[in-house]
Design a protein around this motif. Structure first.
Motif, PDB file in Angstrom:
ATOM      1  N   ASN A 131      -2.674  29.773  13.753  1.00 31.54           N
ATOM      2  CA  ASN A 131      -4.136  29.235  13.285  1.00 31.54           C
ATOM      3  C   ASN A 131      -3.741  28.779  11.776  1.00 31.54           C
ATOM      4  N   GLU A 132      -2.378  28.907  11.261  1.00 34.90           N
ATOM      5  CA  GLU A 132      -1.923  28.407  10.029  1.00 34.90           C
ATOM      6  C   GLU A 132      -2.586  26.809   9.769  1.00 34.90           C
ATOM      7  N   LYS A 133      -3.074  26.792   8.369  1.00 35.09           N
ATOM      8  CA  LYS A 133      -3.355  25.265   7.922  1.00 35.09           C
ATOM      9  C   LYS A 133      -2.417  25.063   6.607  1.00 35.09           C
ATOM     10  N   MET A 134      -2.516  23.763   6.195  1.00 32.70           N
ATOM     11  CA  MET A 134      -1.970  23.295   5.105  1.00 32.70           C
ATOM     12  C   MET A 134      -3.049  22.534   4.292  1.00 32.70           C
ATOM     13  N   ILE A 135      -2.516  22.223   2.923  1.00 32.42           N
ATOM     14  CA  ILE A 135      -3.248  21.632   2.187  1.00 32.42           C
ATOM     15  C   ILE A 135      -2.223  20.060   1.665  1.00 32.42           C
ATOM     16  N   GLY A 136      -2.626  19.062   2.021  1.00 32.09           N
ATOM     17  CA  GLY A 136      -1.988  17.744   1.159  1.00 32.09           C
ATOM     18  C   GLY A 136      -2.256  17.181   0.115  1.00 32.09           C
ATOM     19  N   VAL A 137      -1.342  16.851  -0.681  1.00 28.95           N
ATOM     20  CA  VAL A 137      -2.069  16.018  -1.860  1.00 28.95           C
ATOM     21  C   VAL A 137      -0.966  14.651  -2.237  1.00 28.95           C
ATOM     22  N   ILE A 138      -1.976  13.424  -1.936  1.00 24.63           N
ATOM     23  CA  ILE A 138      -1.070  12.277  -1.959  1.00 24.63           C
ATOM     24  C   ILE A 138      -1.296  11.620  -3.525  1.00 24.63           C
ATOM     25  N   ASP A 139      -0.458  11.612  -4.127  1.00 23.67           N
ATOM     26  CA  ASP A 139      -0.531  10.940  -5.745  1.00 23.67           C
ATOM     27  C   ASP A 139       0.104   9.730  -5.641  1.00 23.67           C
ATOM     28  N   LEU A 140      -0.989   8.552  -5.766  1.00 24.44           N
ATOM     29  CA  LEU A 140      -0.889   7.286  -5.739  1.00 24.44           C
ATOM     30  C   LEU A 140      -0.456   6.803  -7.448  1.00 24.44           C
ATOM     31  N   ASN A 141      -0.094   7.693  -8.197  1.00 21.71           N
ATOM     32  CA  ASN A 141       0.253   7.282  -9.598  1.00 21.71           C
ATOM     33  C   ASN A 141       1.340   6.182  -9.499  1.00 21.71           C
ATOM     34  N   GLN A 142       1.205   5.311 -10.323  1.00 26.68           N
ATOM     35  CA  GLN A 142       2.382   4.197 -10.141  1.00 26.68           C
ATOM     36  C   GLN A 142       2.785   3.449  -9.154  1.00 26.68           C
ATOM     37  N   LEU A 143       1.665   3.639  -8.248  1.00 28.10           N
ATOM     38  CA  LEU A 143       2.037   2.766  -6.825  1.00 28.10           C
ATOM     39  C   LEU A 143       1.941   1.292  -7.059  1.00 28.10           C
ATOM     40  N   SER A 144       3.055   0.690  -6.481  1.00 29.55           N
ATOM     41  CA  SER A 144       3.070  -0.726  -6.613  1.00 29.55           C
ATOM     42  C   SER A 144       2.787  -1.256  -5.122  1.00 29.55           C
ATOM     43  N   TYR A 145       2.611  -2.692  -4.983  1.00 31.10           N
ATOM     44  CA  TYR A 145       2.616  -3.114  -3.596  1.00 31.10           C
ATOM     45  C   TYR A 145       3.706  -2.837  -2.794  1.00 31.10           C
ATOM     46  N   LYS A 146       4.991  -2.796  -3.317  1.00 36.01           N
ATOM     47  CA  LYS A 146       6.050  -2.403  -2.476  1.00 36.01           C
ATOM     48  C   LYS A 146       6.019  -1.135  -2.020  1.00 36.01           C
ATOM     49  N   ASN A 147       5.464  -0.101  -2.392  1.00 37.21           N
ATOM     50  CA  ASN A 147       5.284   1.041  -1.916  1.00 37.21           C
ATOM     51  C   ASN A 147       4.156   1.324  -0.620  1.00 37.21           C
ATOM     52  N   VAL A 148       3.330   0.323  -0.695  1.00 37.33           N
ATOM     53  CA  VAL A 148       2.247   0.433   0.354  1.00 37.33           C
ATOM     54  C   VAL A 148       2.901   0.418   1.720  1.00 37.33           C
ATOM     55  N   ASP A 149       2.288   1.355   2.304  1.00 35.54           N
ATOM     56  CA  ASP A 149       2.675   1.531   3.925  1.00 35.54           C
ATOM     57  C   ASP A 149       1.839   2.081   4.708  1.00 35.54           C
ATOM     58  N   ALA A 150       0.808   1.074   4.998  1.00 36.59           N
ATOM     59  CA  ALA A 150      -0.314   1.547   5.727  1.00 36.59           C
ATOM     60  C   ALA A 150       0.087   1.877   7.126  1.00 36.59           C
ATOM     61  N   ARG A 151       1.109   1.324   7.805  1.00 33.84           N
ATOM     62  CA  ARG A 151       1.543   1.603   9.008  1.00 33.84           C
ATOM     63  C   ARG A 151       2.259   3.255   9.041  1.00 33.84           C
ATOM     64  N   GLY A 152       2.944   3.547   7.913  1.00 35.36           N
ATOM     65  CA  GLY A 152       3.517   4.851   7.704  1.00 35.36           C
ATOM     66  C   GLY A 152       2.314   5.899   7.451  1.00 35.36           C
ATOM     67  N   LEU A 153       1.165   5.500   6.761  1.00 33.30           N
ATOM     68  CA  LEU A 153       0.173   6.382   6.490  1.00 33.30           C
ATOM     69  C   LEU A 153      -0.669   6.685   7.936  1.00 33.30           C
ATOM     70  N   ILE A 154      -0.908   5.461   8.577  1.00 34.02           N
ATOM     71  CA  ILE A 154      -1.564   5.906  10.007  1.00 34.02           C
ATOM     72  C   ILE A 154      -0.834   6.619  10.893  1.00 34.02           C
ATOM     73  N   ASN A 175      -5.440   9.552  -8.160  1.00 35.86           N
ATOM     74  CA  ASN A 175      -4.839   8.369  -8.931  1.00 35.86           C
ATOM     75  C   ASN A 175      -5.044   7.021  -7.956  1.00 35.86           C
ATOM     76  N   MET A 176      -5.953   6.643  -7.145  1.00 32.92           N
ATOM     77  CA  MET A 176      -6.206   5.554  -6.426  1.00 32.92           C
ATOM     78  C   MET A 176      -6.389   4.204  -7.120  1.00 32.92           C
ATOM     79  N   PRO A 177      -5.360   3.483  -7.004  1.00 35.21           N
ATOM     80  CA  PRO A 177      -5.587   2.162  -7.811  1.00 35.21           C
ATOM     81  C   PRO A 177      -6.433   1.175  -7.031  1.00 35.21           C
ATOM     82  N   TRP A 178      -7.105   0.241  -7.754  1.00 32.60           N
ATOM     83  CA  TRP A 178      -8.188  -0.590  -7.157  1.00 32.60           C
ATOM     84  C   TRP A 178      -7.574  -1.392  -5.802  1.00 32.60           C
ATOM     85  N   PHE A 179      -6.420  -1.648  -5.840  1.00 28.75           N
ATOM     86  CA  PHE A 179      -5.991  -2.546  -5.018  1.00 28.75           C
ATOM     87  C   PHE A 179      -5.847  -1.702  -3.511  1.00 28.75           C
ATOM     88  N   PHE A 180      -5.750  -0.274  -3.606  1.00 28.19           N
ATOM     89  CA  PHE A 180      -5.532   0.446  -2.337  1.00 28.19           C
ATOM     90  C   PHE A 180      -7.097   0.832  -1.823  1.00 28.19           C
TER      91      PHE A 180
END
Length: 243
Positions: A131-154, A175-180
Motif C-alpha cells: 500500500n506504499e504511496k508517493m508524492i509527485g511534484v511537477i515544476d513548470l518553471n522556465q517551461l517553453s512551448y518546445k517542452n510541452v508534451d500533453a501526450r506524455g503527460l496523459i 509555476n504553471m505559466p499562462w499558456f499551460f
C-alpha cells in the motif's frame, strides 16, 4: 482494515480465480488498492487486477526496467528523487523544462514504468507491504512551448491509473505559466475523479507555504523553499528488496 472490507476482498479473490489467475503472492494491502480504485466493486477490481498482472508480465518481464533500456530519458536529468516526506512518502520532482516530447514512444513508456517503480521502491522499508504511496511534484518553471508534451503527460496519468492504482498520495504542480492552463484543462479530462482530487496547483504564497509544510523543508530543494539539494533519479541507489 475496515471489517466491512474483508468480505469484499474474499469476493475479489474468488473472482480473480474465476478469471484464471491467482492472488496467492499478493497481500491484502495490494488487493485493497484495486478495490478502492474500483469503488469497492469486487468484480471490477478483479478484472483490473488480472489486467495489471498480464500487463506486468508482458511489459516488465524482468520485474523491473533497467537503466540501460531508458538511457536517453535518464540522460536528460529531469527526474529527482528526494527522500521521504513528513508522512513517509517518497517525493519525486519532475523538471518539465528539461523534458522534450519523446521520438521513441515505447522507450518513453518504459521510462515511466522505470521511474514509478523506483520511486515506490524507495519508500519500502524492508519488505513491501503493498500500500506504499508517493508524492509527485511537477515544476513548470522556465517551461517553453518546445517542452510541452500533453501526450506524455496523459501517458503518465494513464499508467498511474491503470497499473499503479492508489499509489499516488498527492501531485503538486508548481509555476504553471499562462499558456499551460488550456493544456492542463485538456489533459485533466483524461483523469479519473479520484486522481484529479489529488492534484494541487500551487499558485499563491499561502499555497506555497502549505506545500512546504506538507512535504517537508528537509527534502525540498532550496528553490522550492527547502534545505536540500536535488538528487537525480539515477544517482539514487536502493537497497535490495526483501522477499
Amino acid at each position: 482494515m475496515d471489517h466491512n472490507q474483508q468480505p469484499k476482498l474474499t469476493q475479489m479473490k474468488n473472482c480473480v480465480q474465476k478469471l484464471g489467475s491467482s492472488t496467492e503472492n499478493y497481500g491484502d494491502p495490494t488487493l485493497d488498492r484495486f478495490l478502492i480504485a474500483r469503488s469497492m466493486d469486487p468484480n471490477k477490481a478483479a478484472k483490473m487486477f488480472v489486467s495489471w498482472q498480464k500487463w506486468r508480465a508482458s511489459f516488465v518481464p524482468l520485474g523491473f526496467i533497467p537503466d540501460s533500456q531508458v538511457l536517453d530519458q535518464l540522460d536528460a536529468e529531469k527526474i529527482y528523487l528526494q527522500g521521504l516526506s513528513k508522512d513517509g512518502y517518497p517525493v519525486v520532482i519532475i523538471k518539465a523544462s528539461k523534458h522534450y516530447p519523446a521520438k521513441d514512444q515505447p522507450q518513453f513508456k518504459k521510462f515511466v514504468v522505470h521511474m514509478l517503480d523506483k520511486v515506490i521502491a524507495s519508500g519500502i522499508k524492508g519488505k513491501e507491504v503493498g500500500n506504499e504511496k508517493m508524492i509527485g511534484v511537477i515544476d513548470l518553471n522556465q517551461l517553453s512551448y518546445k517542452n510541452v508534451d500533453a501526450r506524455g503527460l496523459i501517458t503518465g496519468f494513464q499508467f498511474l491509473q491503470a497499473y499503479y492504482p492508489e499509489r499516488l498520495a498527492k501531485l503538486y504542480i508548481l509555476n504553471m505559466p499562462w499558456f499551460f492552463v488550456s493544456i492542463w484543462k485538456m489533459v485533466s479530462r483524461f483523469l479519473e475523479k479520484a486522481t484529479l482530487e489529488k492534484v494541487v496547483i500551487v499558485g499563491n504564497e499561502e499555497e506555497k507555504n502549505q506545500f512546504i509544510r506538507e512535504v517537508g523543508e528537509d527534502i525540498l530543494p532550496e528553490e522550492f523553499g527547502g534545505q536540500a539539494k536535488l538528487v537525480v533519479l539515477q544517482d539514487v541507489i536502493l537497497p535490495p528488496s526483501q522477499d
